[in-house]
Design an enzyme around this catalytic site. Sequence first.
Site, PDB file in Angstrom:
ATOM      1  N   SER A  24       0.826  -1.192   0.000  1.00 46.81           N
ATOM      2  CA  SER A  24       0.000   0.000   0.000  1.00 46.81           C
ATOM      3  C   SER A  24       0.871   1.256   0.000  1.00 46.81           C
ATOM      4  CB  SER A  24      -0.918  -0.081   1.223  1.00 46.81           C
ATOM      5  OG  SER A  24      -2.054   0.680   1.093  1.00 46.81           O
TER       6      SER A  24
ATOM      7  N   HIS B 123      -2.354  -1.159  -4.155  1.00 42.37           N
ATOM      8  CA  HIS B 123      -3.806  -1.117  -4.332  1.00 42.37           C
ATOM      9  C   HIS B 123      -4.268   0.326  -4.209  1.00 42.37           C
ATOM     10  CE1 HIS B 123      -4.733  -1.819   0.272  1.00 42.37           C
ATOM     11  NE2 HIS B 123      -4.051  -0.725   0.056  1.00 42.37           N
TER      12      HIS B 123
END
EC number: 3.4.21.92
Length: 224
Positions: free
Chosen positions: A120, A145
Amino acid sequence: MIDARSHHPIQNRWRAEMPISAPGPLPTVVEQSGRGDRAFDIYSRLLRERIIFLGTGVDDAVADALVAQMLFLEAEDPEKDIQIYINSPGGSVTAGLAIYDTMQQVAPDVVTICYGLAASMGAFLLSGGCKGKRLALPNARIMIHQPLGGAQGQAVDIEIQAKEILFLKETLNGLMADHTGQPLDKIAEDTDRDYFLSPAEAVQYGLIDRVVDSSGGEGIVTEG
């Protein structure tokens, strides 16, 4: 109020009080000098070698600590590289962008090294290191993501917050496209869900430049 975080749910390890992950008492290093013995915690000692650790989730306190360390090291020597070791599940987008902006601002090259997991926002910061100096250890994992978020309140308030998280998503995708060389539409497609990569795959993707191979006894850096 929106909670715009790019956080990897598998690794829920938040330690806001420190820019490093250190379960239990901190290890200390004792140095001898003409003035007697001096004890340093291991991370302070490594900071003297221009090594910073991001071994926790990213929040405002962690961002403040990392930014302060980078600015200090820049003042100490504006030409010598700064190394940031990253093992992070991600966290606050705005806090991560504060770290990212400082990485781009300081004069020294910022070397990023992934050990463990860079997920992330952790993966975003990994990709934001100096081109040619973004590394990962052989068994590290990298995950990208889109930002996660939620909002509550009146419909107009929710609409405002939804626009903000979409803005952050577009900002992160654009910056990652710049750092990886991937088309923006591919970044948007790949980050629509959790997208895991090995270090070799991350090299091909453009998130990092090299994989560190220490099998030869010394730290040997090999092309992925």
